[in-house]
Design a protein around this motif. Structure first.
Motif, PDB file in Angstrom:
ATOM      1  N   ILE A   2       2.009  30.017 -49.919  1.00 22.01           N
ATOM      2  CA  ILE A   2       0.762  29.404 -48.632  1.00 22.01           C
ATOM      3  C   ILE A   2       0.212  31.269 -48.244  1.00 22.01           C
ATOM      4  N   LYS A   3      -0.776  30.869 -48.117  1.00 24.49           N
ATOM      5  CA  LYS A   3      -2.078  31.578 -48.209  1.00 24.49           C
ATOM      6  C   LYS A   3      -3.470  31.314 -46.416  1.00 24.49           C
ATOM      7  N   THR A   4      -3.345  32.501 -45.637  1.00 17.69           N
ATOM      8  CA  THR A   4      -4.447  32.073 -45.034  1.00 17.69           C
ATOM      9  C   THR A   4      -6.054  33.183 -45.387  1.00 17.69           C
ATOM     10  N   HIS A   5      -6.074  32.661 -44.864  1.00 22.79           N
ATOM     11  CA  HIS A   5      -7.957  32.956 -45.126  1.00 22.79           C
ATOM     12  C   HIS A   5      -9.234  32.739 -43.801  1.00 22.79           C
ATOM     13  N   GLN A   6      -9.040  34.414 -43.569  1.00 19.24           N
ATOM     14  CA  GLN A   6      -9.782  34.261 -42.521  1.00 19.24           C
ATOM     15  C   GLN A   6      -9.901  33.661 -41.413  1.00 19.24           C
ATOM     16  N   LEU A   7      -8.612  33.896 -41.349  1.00 20.56           N
ATOM     17  CA  LEU A   7      -7.688  32.580 -40.066  1.00 20.56           C
ATOM     18  C   LEU A   7      -8.401  33.289 -38.469  1.00 20.56           C
ATOM     19  N   SER A   8      -8.653  32.615 -37.566  1.00 19.24           N
ATOM     20  CA  SER A   8      -9.053  32.882 -35.949  1.00 19.24           C
ATOM     21  C   SER A   8      -8.896  32.225 -35.615  1.00 19.24           C
ATOM     22  N   LEU A   9      -8.611  32.604 -33.909  1.00 15.67           N
ATOM     23  CA  LEU A   9      -8.467  31.572 -33.651  1.00 15.67           C
ATOM     24  C   LEU A   9      -8.698  31.780 -31.783  1.00 15.67           C
ATOM     25  N   SER A  10      -9.881  31.330 -31.075  1.00 11.95           N
ATOM     26  CA  SER A  10     -10.431  31.399 -30.160  1.00 11.95           C
ATOM     27  C   SER A  10      -9.898  30.660 -29.087  1.00 11.95           C
ATOM     28  N   TYR A  11      -9.663  31.068 -27.899  1.00  9.63           N
ATOM     29  CA  TYR A  11      -9.415  29.893 -26.317  1.00  9.63           C
ATOM     30  C   TYR A  11     -10.605  30.517 -25.591  1.00  9.63           C
ATOM     31  N   GLY A  12     -12.285  29.639 -25.705  1.00 10.24           N
ATOM     32  CA  GLY A  12     -13.271  30.220 -24.718  1.00 10.24           C
ATOM     33  C   GLY A  12     -13.979  31.739 -25.190  1.00 10.24           C
ATOM     34  N   ASP A  13     -14.105  32.399 -24.016  1.00 17.82           N
ATOM     35  CA  ASP A  13     -14.353  33.665 -24.830  1.00 17.82           C
ATOM     36  C   ASP A  13     -12.776  34.854 -24.926  1.00 17.82           C
ATOM     37  N   THR A  14     -11.896  34.336 -24.998  1.00 19.70           N
ATOM     38  CA  THR A  14     -10.644  35.499 -25.294  1.00 19.70           C
ATOM     39  C   THR A  14     -10.096  35.079 -26.730  1.00 19.70           C
ATOM     40  N   SER A  15     -10.455  35.792 -27.318  1.00 19.54           N
ATOM     41  CA  SER A  15      -9.957  36.059 -29.072  1.00 19.54           C
ATOM     42  C   SER A  15      -8.781  36.190 -29.102  1.00 19.54           C
ATOM     43  N   VAL A  16      -7.547  35.208 -30.019  1.00 26.01           N
ATOM     44  CA  VAL A  16      -6.262  35.262 -29.766  1.00 26.01           C
ATOM     45  C   VAL A  16      -5.808  36.316 -30.757  1.00 26.01           C
ATOM     46  N   LEU A  17      -6.162  35.665 -32.577  1.00 30.61           N
ATOM     47  CA  LEU A  17      -6.356  36.058 -33.771  1.00 30.61           C
ATOM     48  C   LEU A  17      -8.296  36.385 -34.568  1.00 30.61           C
ATOM     49  N   LYS A  18      -7.670  37.274 -35.109  1.00 29.83           N
ATOM     50  CA  LYS A  18      -8.983  37.313 -36.186  1.00 29.83           C
ATOM     51  C   LYS A  18      -9.036  38.012 -36.968  1.00 29.83           C
ATOM     52  N   ASN A  19      -9.249  36.634 -37.900  1.00 34.61           N
ATOM     53  CA  ASN A  19      -9.959  37.023 -39.096  1.00 34.61           C
ATOM     54  C   ASN A  19      -8.128  37.395 -39.929  1.00 34.61           C
ATOM     55  N   ILE A  20      -7.446  36.403 -39.665  1.00 33.71           N
ATOM     56  CA  ILE A  20      -6.238  36.546 -40.623  1.00 33.71           C
ATOM     57  C   ILE A  20      -5.877  37.334 -42.142  1.00 33.71           C
ATOM     58  N   ASN A  21      -5.377  37.562 -42.789  1.00 30.12           N
ATOM     59  CA  ASN A  21      -6.011  37.767 -44.935  1.00 30.12           C
ATOM     60  C   ASN A  21      -3.859  37.588 -44.843  1.00 30.12           C
ATOM     61  N   VAL A  22      -3.665  36.509 -45.153  1.00 28.65           N
ATOM     62  CA  VAL A  22      -2.431  37.389 -46.040  1.00 28.65           C
ATOM     63  C   VAL A  22      -1.502  36.155 -46.146  1.00 28.65           C
ATOM     64  N   GLN A  23      -0.526  36.359 -46.958  1.00 27.82           N
ATOM     65  CA  GLN A  23      -0.342  35.549 -47.928  1.00 27.82           C
ATOM     66  C   GLN A  23       1.454  35.450 -47.849  1.00 27.82           C
ATOM     67  N   PHE A  24       2.520  34.620 -47.429  1.00 33.64           N
ATOM     68  CA  PHE A  24       3.821  34.313 -47.779  1.00 33.64           C
ATOM     69  C   PHE A  24       4.092  34.297 -48.372  1.00 33.64           C
ATOM     70  N   ARG A  25       5.381  35.014 -49.024  1.00 32.13           N
ATOM     71  CA  ARG A  25       5.983  34.931 -49.789  1.00 32.13           C
ATOM     72  C   ARG A  25       7.190  33.105 -50.330  1.00 32.13           C
ATOM     73  N   THR A  26       7.279  33.612 -51.808  1.00 28.73           N
ATOM     74  CA  THR A  26       7.677  32.135 -52.183  1.00 28.73           C
ATOM     75  C   THR A  26       9.252  32.444 -52.668  1.00 28.73           C
ATOM     76  N   SER A  27       9.900  32.872 -52.158  1.00 28.29           N
ATOM     77  CA  SER A  27      11.117  33.608 -51.362  1.00 28.29           C
ATOM     78  C   SER A  27      11.122  34.577 -51.064  1.00 28.29           C
ATOM     79  N   GLY A  28      12.984  34.647 -50.444  1.00 30.39           N
ATOM     80  CA  GLY A  28      13.278  36.759 -49.173  1.00 30.39           C
ATOM     81  C   GLY A  28      12.779  35.862 -47.385  1.00 30.39           C
ATOM     82  N   MET A  29      13.062  37.365 -47.297  1.00 30.87           N
ATOM     83  CA  MET A  29      12.967  37.189 -45.400  1.00 30.87           C
ATOM     84  C   MET A  29      11.489  38.014 -45.599  1.00 30.87           C
ATOM     85  N   THR A  30      10.898  37.490 -44.385  1.00 33.44           N
ATOM     86  CA  THR A  30       9.335  37.707 -43.344  1.00 33.44           C
ATOM     87  C   THR A  30       9.639  38.596 -42.359  1.00 33.44           C
ATOM     88  N   SER A  31       9.601  39.980 -41.895  1.00 34.78           N
ATOM     89  CA  SER A  31       9.676  40.035 -39.850  1.00 34.78           C
ATOM     90  C   SER A  31       8.074  39.665 -39.484  1.00 34.78           C
TER      91      SER A  31
END
Length: 252
Positions: A2-31
Motif C-alpha cells: 500500500i502506497k500513498t501518492h501526494q495524498l492531501s485532505l482539506s476542509y474548506g481553507d483548513t489543510s488536514v493532510l499535505k502531500n503524504i507519500n508513505v508506503q506500508f510494510r507488507t508485514s511487521g508492525m508500524t506505529s
C-alpha cells in the motif's frame, strides 16, 4: 504493498493532510505517532477508503484503491476506528462473527467459527463471548472490537488508537498479541498510538507526523532521539536506554 501518492485532505481553507507519500510494510508492525491534530487518524481513513482525498491517491499493489471492489478489499484490509457505532444488543461472539462477513456472507462455516474462536481467545474473552456489548466495560468492549478485526484475517490491519480504555495489563497483552500476529501470521499491523514508548518497544517502523505532514518514517531507534522527539512534540524530551530499548522520559 500500500502506497500513498501526494495524498492531501482539506476542509474548506483548513489543510488536514499535505502531500503524504508513505508506503506500508507488507508485514511487521508500524506505529504512527505525533501530537493531536497531526492528521494520523485522517491518514488511516483515506488509506482505508473511509474518506475521499482532496487530491493524490492510494494504491494497493499498484492499483488505485478506489478501483478495487469493496468485497475484495474487505478480504485484504481491515480497520478499527476510534469510535464504533454497532448495535449494542450483539454478543461478543456475534460481533466477532461480523468480522468474517466478507467471507461467509451471512452463512458462517466451520472454518469461520475456528477463526472467530481464535480471535476471541487471543483477546482473553472466552468466558464472556455470550455477553452483550453494552454489558461490557470499556476495556472489554475494546478487546471485542479488536477481536472482530483480527477475525477478518486480512493482510493489512489498521488500528486507530487500539489501547483506548485499556489498563496497563491489557495494553501490554494486546501489544504482545499484535506482535505475535505480525510474526507468526505474516500480517502488516499499522496503528495510531499516543504512547511513544509502546510504539518504540513493539514496532518495526515508526511514522512521525506533525501538522498534516510526515516528518519522518524510520526505525524506532532512529526516531527515538532527543532532538527529533522534542521538535515533534514542541517540548524538551529525553530518551534513555532501558533493557536495550529506547525510552522517552516525557513525564519528568
Amino acid at each position: 504493498m500500500i502506497k500513498t501518492h501526494q495524498l492531501s485532505l482539506s476542509y474548506g481553507d483548513t489543510s488536514v493532510l499535505k502531500n503524504i507519500n508513505v508506503q506500508f510494510r507488507t508485514s511487521g508492525m508500524t506505529s504512527i505517532i505525533g501530537p493531536n491534530g497531526a492528521g494520523k487518524s485522517s491518514l488511516l481513513s483515506l488509506v482505508c477508503r473511509l474518506q475521499q482525498a482532496s487530491s493524490g491517491s492510494v494504491t494497493f499493489d499498484e492499483q488505485d484503491i478506489h478501483a478495487i471492489k469493496s468485497a475484495q478489499l474487505a478480504t485484504k484490509m481491515a480497520i478499527l476506528r476510534q469510535e464504533n457505532h454497532l448495535m449494542t444488543r450483539l454478543s461478543i461472539e456475534d460481533l466477532v462473527c461480523f468480522g468474517r462477513f466478507p467471507y461467509h456472507q451471512g452463512r458462517p462455516t466451520k472454518d469461520d467459527f475456528e477463526k472467530i474462536n481464535r480471535a476471541i481467545s487471543l483477546m482473553e474473552l472466552d468466558n464472556l463471548k455470550a455477553r452483550y456489548i453494552n454489558e461490557l466495560s470499556g476495556g472489554q468492549r475494546q478487546r471485542a472490537y479488536i477481536a472482530m478485526v483480527l477475525a477478518q484475517d486480512t493482510d493489512y490491519i489498521f488500528l486507530d488508537e487500539p489501547l483506548n480504555n485499556l489498563d496497563m495489563k491489557h495494553s501490554a497483552n494486546i501489544m504482545k498479541v499484535l506482535r505475535k500476529v505480525t510474526d507468526e501470521m505474516n500480517k502488516s499491523v499499522i496503528l495510531v498510538i499516543h504512547d511513544i514508548n509502546i510504539a518504540a518497544c513493539y514496532s518495526d517502523e515508526i511514522i512521525a507526523m506533525k501538522e498534516g505532514e510526515v516528518v519522518c518514517q524510520d526505525t524506532p531507534e532512529a526516531i527515538m532521539k532527543n532532538e527529533r522527539l522534542s521538535a515533534l512534540y514542541d517540548m524538551p524530551l529525553t530518551v534513555e536506554t532501558l533493557h536495550g530499548k529506547p525510552v522517552c522520559l516525557y513525564y519528568l
